[in-house]
Scaffold this motif. Structure first.
Motif, PDB file in Angstrom:
ATOM      1  N   ASP A  32       0.854  -1.176   0.000  1.00  0.00           N
ATOM      2  CA  ASP A  32       0.000   0.000   0.000  1.00  0.00           C
ATOM      3  C   ASP A  32       0.896   1.234   0.000  1.00  0.00           C
ATOM      4  N   GLN A  33       0.306   2.351  -0.393  1.00  0.00           N
ATOM      5  CA  GLN A  33       1.064   3.599  -0.401  1.00  0.00           C
ATOM      6  C   GLN A  33       1.728   3.839   0.959  1.00  0.00           C
ATOM      7  N   GLY A  34       3.003   4.158   0.935  1.00  0.00           N
ATOM      8  CA  GLY A  34       3.722   4.459   2.174  1.00  0.00           C
ATOM      9  C   GLY A  34       4.469   3.271   2.748  1.00  0.00           C
ATOM     10  N   GLU A  35       4.056   2.040   2.377  1.00  0.00           N
ATOM     11  CA  GLU A  35       4.700   0.861   2.965  1.00  0.00           C
ATOM     12  C   GLU A  35       6.125   0.654   2.475  1.00  0.00           C
ATOM     13  N   ILE A  36       6.388   1.035   1.216  1.00  0.00           N
ATOM     14  CA  ILE A  36       7.752   0.875   0.694  1.00  0.00           C
ATOM     15  C   ILE A  36       8.708   1.758   1.496  1.00  0.00           C
ATOM     16  N   ARG A  37       8.222   2.907   1.906  1.00  0.00           N
ATOM     17  CA  ARG A  37       9.037   3.825   2.704  1.00  0.00           C
ATOM     18  C   ARG A  37       9.401   3.185   4.043  1.00  0.00           C
ATOM     19  N   LEU A  73      -3.299  -5.212 -13.452  1.00  0.00           N
ATOM     20  CA  LEU A  73      -4.337  -4.344 -12.903  1.00  0.00           C
ATOM     21  C   LEU A  73      -4.141  -4.171 -11.400  1.00  0.00           C
ATOM     22  N   CYS A  74      -4.398  -2.974 -10.919  1.00  0.00           N
ATOM     23  CA  CYS A  74      -4.311  -2.699  -9.482  1.00  0.00           C
ATOM     24  C   CYS A  74      -5.297  -3.613  -8.751  1.00  0.00           C
ATOM     25  N   PRO A  75      -4.841  -4.348  -7.710  1.00  0.00           N
ATOM     26  CA  PRO A  75      -5.768  -5.245  -6.997  1.00  0.00           C
ATOM     27  C   PRO A  75      -6.852  -4.497  -6.233  1.00  0.00           C
ATOM     28  N   LYS A  76      -6.697  -3.200  -6.068  1.00  0.00           N
ATOM     29  CA  LYS A  76      -7.704  -2.427  -5.335  1.00  0.00           C
ATOM     30  C   LYS A  76      -8.745  -1.791  -6.243  1.00  0.00           C
ATOM     31  N   CYS A  77      -8.292  -1.235  -7.375  1.00  0.00           N
ATOM     32  CA  CYS A  77      -9.249  -0.508  -8.220  1.00  0.00           C
ATOM     33  C   CYS A  77      -9.320  -1.040  -9.653  1.00  0.00           C
ATOM     34  N   SER A  78      -8.531  -2.086  -9.951  1.00  0.00           N
ATOM     35  CA  SER A  78      -8.550  -2.723 -11.276  1.00  0.00           C
ATOM     36  C   SER A  78      -8.138  -1.808 -12.424  1.00  0.00           C
ATOM     37  N   THR A  79      -7.443  -0.722 -12.113  1.00  0.00           N
ATOM     38  CA  THR A  79      -6.911   0.166 -13.149  1.00  0.00           C
ATOM     39  C   THR A  79      -5.564  -0.404 -13.603  1.00  0.00           C
ATOM     40  N   PRO A  80      -5.267  -0.363 -14.920  1.00  0.00           N
ATOM     41  CA  PRO A  80      -3.949  -0.840 -15.353  1.00  0.00           C
ATOM     42  C   PRO A  80      -2.836  -0.049 -14.663  1.00  0.00           C
ATOM     43  N   ILE A  93      11.940  -3.138 -12.013  1.00  0.00           N
ATOM     44  CA  ILE A  93      10.684  -2.590 -12.514  1.00  0.00           C
ATOM     45  C   ILE A  93       9.541  -2.922 -11.568  1.00  0.00           C
ATOM     46  N   VAL A  94       8.854  -1.916 -11.101  1.00  0.00           N
ATOM     47  CA  VAL A  94       7.696  -2.130 -10.239  1.00  0.00           C
ATOM     48  C   VAL A  94       6.470  -1.564 -10.944  1.00  0.00           C
ATOM     49  N   ASP A  95       5.300  -2.080 -10.588  1.00  0.00           N
ATOM     50  CA  ASP A  95       4.055  -1.600 -11.193  1.00  0.00           C
ATOM     51  C   ASP A  95       3.346  -0.687 -10.206  1.00  0.00           C
ATOM     52  N   VAL A  96       3.042   0.519 -10.647  1.00  0.00           N
ATOM     53  CA  VAL A  96       2.452   1.517  -9.759  1.00  0.00           C
ATOM     54  C   VAL A  96       1.010   1.805 -10.170  1.00  0.00           C
ATOM     55  N   CYS A  97       0.104   1.802  -9.186  1.00  0.00           N
ATOM     56  CA  CYS A  97      -1.297   2.136  -9.472  1.00  0.00           C
ATOM     57  C   CYS A  97      -1.419   3.625  -9.747  1.00  0.00           C
ATOM     58  N   PRO A  98      -2.008   4.004 -10.894  1.00  0.00           N
ATOM     59  CA  PRO A  98      -2.163   5.431 -11.196  1.00  0.00           C
ATOM     60  C   PRO A  98      -3.143   6.112 -10.241  1.00  0.00           C
ATOM     61  N   GLY A  99      -3.940   5.310  -9.533  1.00  0.00           N
ATOM     62  CA  GLY A  99      -4.892   5.879  -8.588  1.00  0.00           C
ATOM     63  C   GLY A  99      -4.294   6.097  -7.202  1.00  0.00           C
ATOM     64  N   GLY A 100      -2.991   5.817  -7.054  1.00  0.00           N
ATOM     65  CA  GLY A 100      -2.314   6.075  -5.793  1.00  0.00           C
ATOM     66  C   GLY A 100      -2.542   5.038  -4.710  1.00  0.00           C
ATOM     67  N   HIS A 101      -2.950   3.809  -5.093  1.00  0.00           N
ATOM     68  CA  HIS A 101      -3.196   2.784  -4.077  1.00  0.00           C
ATOM     69  C   HIS A 101      -1.933   2.119  -3.561  1.00  0.00           C
ATOM     70  N   GLY A 102      -0.939   2.033  -4.417  1.00  0.00           N
ATOM     71  CA  GLY A 102       0.295   1.390  -3.991  1.00  0.00           C
ATOM     72  C   GLY A 102       1.052   0.844  -5.173  1.00  0.00           C
ATOM     73  N   LEU A 103       1.903  -0.149  -4.908  1.00  0.00           N
ATOM     74  CA  LEU A 103       2.685  -0.711  -5.995  1.00  0.00           C
ATOM     75  C   LEU A 103       2.883  -2.212  -5.841  1.00  0.00           C
ATOM     76  N   TRP A 104       3.153  -2.825  -6.995  1.00  0.00           N
ATOM     77  CA  TRP A 104       3.318  -4.278  -7.045  1.00  0.00           C
ATOM     78  C   TRP A 104       4.750  -4.627  -7.374  1.00  0.00           C
ATOM     79  N   ASP A 165       6.190   8.400  -3.069  1.00  0.00           N
ATOM     80  CA  ASP A 165       5.131   9.056  -2.314  1.00  0.00           C
ATOM     81  C   ASP A 165       4.574  10.231  -3.099  1.00  0.00           C
ATOM     82  N   ARG A 166       5.511  10.973  -3.704  1.00  0.00           N
ATOM     83  CA  ARG A 166       5.104  12.138  -4.472  1.00  0.00           C
ATOM     84  C   ARG A 166       4.285  11.718  -5.690  1.00  0.00           C
ATOM     85  N   LEU A 167       4.815  10.681  -6.355  1.00  0.00           N
ATOM     86  CA  LEU A 167       4.151  10.177  -7.553  1.00  0.00           C
ATOM     87  C   LEU A 167       2.748   9.676  -7.218  1.00  0.00           C
ATOM     88  N   LEU A 168       2.670   8.892  -6.157  1.00  0.00           N
ATOM     89  CA  LEU A 168       1.385   8.323  -5.764  1.00  0.00           C
ATOM     90  C   LEU A 168       0.426   9.418  -5.323  1.00  0.00           C
TER      91      LEU A 168
END
Ligand SMILES: [Zn+2]
Ligand SMILES: [Zn+2]
Length: 174
Positions: A32-37, A73-80, A93-104, A165-168
Motif C-alpha cells: 500500500d502507499q507508504g509501505e515501501i518507505r 491491474l491494481c488489486p484495489k481498483c482494477s486500473t492498469p 521494474i515495479v508496477d504503480v497504481c495510477p490511482g495512488g493505491h500502492g505498488l506491485w 510518495d510524491r508520484l502516488l
C-alpha cells in the motif's frame, strides 16, 4: 485482494514489521502507499554480496520491453498499473497504481530494492570520512559540495520513497 499476475488470493504477511500482501503462488508482493518507505527505512535484513551484484548488474535505464508489454491491474481498483523503473535507473521494474493505491513487486523484487538501497547507503557511509576531511579545509568546501552533488545525482538515498510518495500522491489527486 487478488494477485495482479496470477489472480490467486493475496495473503497478509509481515515483512520487516510491515504488513504486506503476498501471493503464495508467484511470491509477488503488494505494498500500500507508504509501505515501501517503511520497509526501505527499516532495513533489517542483510544482503549477500551475490544479491547486490545481481541487482547492480540489472542496473539498466529504461523499462525492459517485456515489462512494457504486460499490463497488470491494481488489486484495489482494477486500473492498469504503470511500470516504473525504481529510483529511475535501478533496473528494478515495479508496477504503480495510477490511482495512488500502492505498488506491485514481482518475486524477489522487494529484496532487490532493499539490496539496492543498502548498497548506496553503505557507499555513502564509507565516503563520509572523506567528506569530513574535505570540509575541514576551506579550499575543500567547494570540492565537497561538488562531490555531494555528484553522489546525490547518482544515488539519492531516501529519494526513492519520496519519489514514490510524491508520484502516488500526485496521481491520487488527478
Ligand atoms: Zn501471484
Ligand atoms: Zn488502484
Amino acid at each position: 485482494m487478488k494477485c495482479p499476475r496470477c489472480q490467486s488470493a493475496l495473503q497478509v504477511a509481515t515483512y520487516e514489521n510491515v504488513e504486506v500482501d503476498r501471493c503464495a503462488q508467484c511470491q509477488g508482493v503488494w505494498l500500500d502507499q507508504g509501505e515501501i518507505r517503511q520497509i526501505v527505512t527499516t532495513q533489517d535484513e542483510k544482503f549477500t554480496p551475490e544479491l547486490v551484484q545481481e541487482t547492480l548488474k540489472k542496473a539498466l535505464t529504461g523499462v525492459p520491453r517485456d515489462e512494457q508489454d504486460s499490463v497488470e491491474l491494481c488489486p484495489k481498483c482494477s486500473t492498469p498499473m504503470n511500470p516504473q523503473n525504481y529510483n529511475y535507473s535501478s533496473g528494478i521494474i515495479v508496477d504503480v497504481c495510477p490511482g495512488g493505491h500502492g505498488l506491485w513487486l514481482d518475486r524477489d523484487e522487494l529484496e532487490k530494492v532493499q539490496a539496492h538501497e543498502e548498497h548506496w547507503q553503505a557507499k555513502l557511509e564509507k565516503e563520509r570520512p572523506q567528506w569530513n576531511r574535505l570540509a575541514a579545509s576551506a579550499a575543500g568546501e567547494l570540492e565537497e559540495y561538488r562531490h555531494l552533488q555528484d553522489v546525490k545525482n547518482k544515488a539519492p538515498h531516501g529519494f526513492v520513497w519520496r519519489q514514490f510518495d510524491r508520484l502516488l500522491a500526485k496521481l491520487g489527486k488527478s
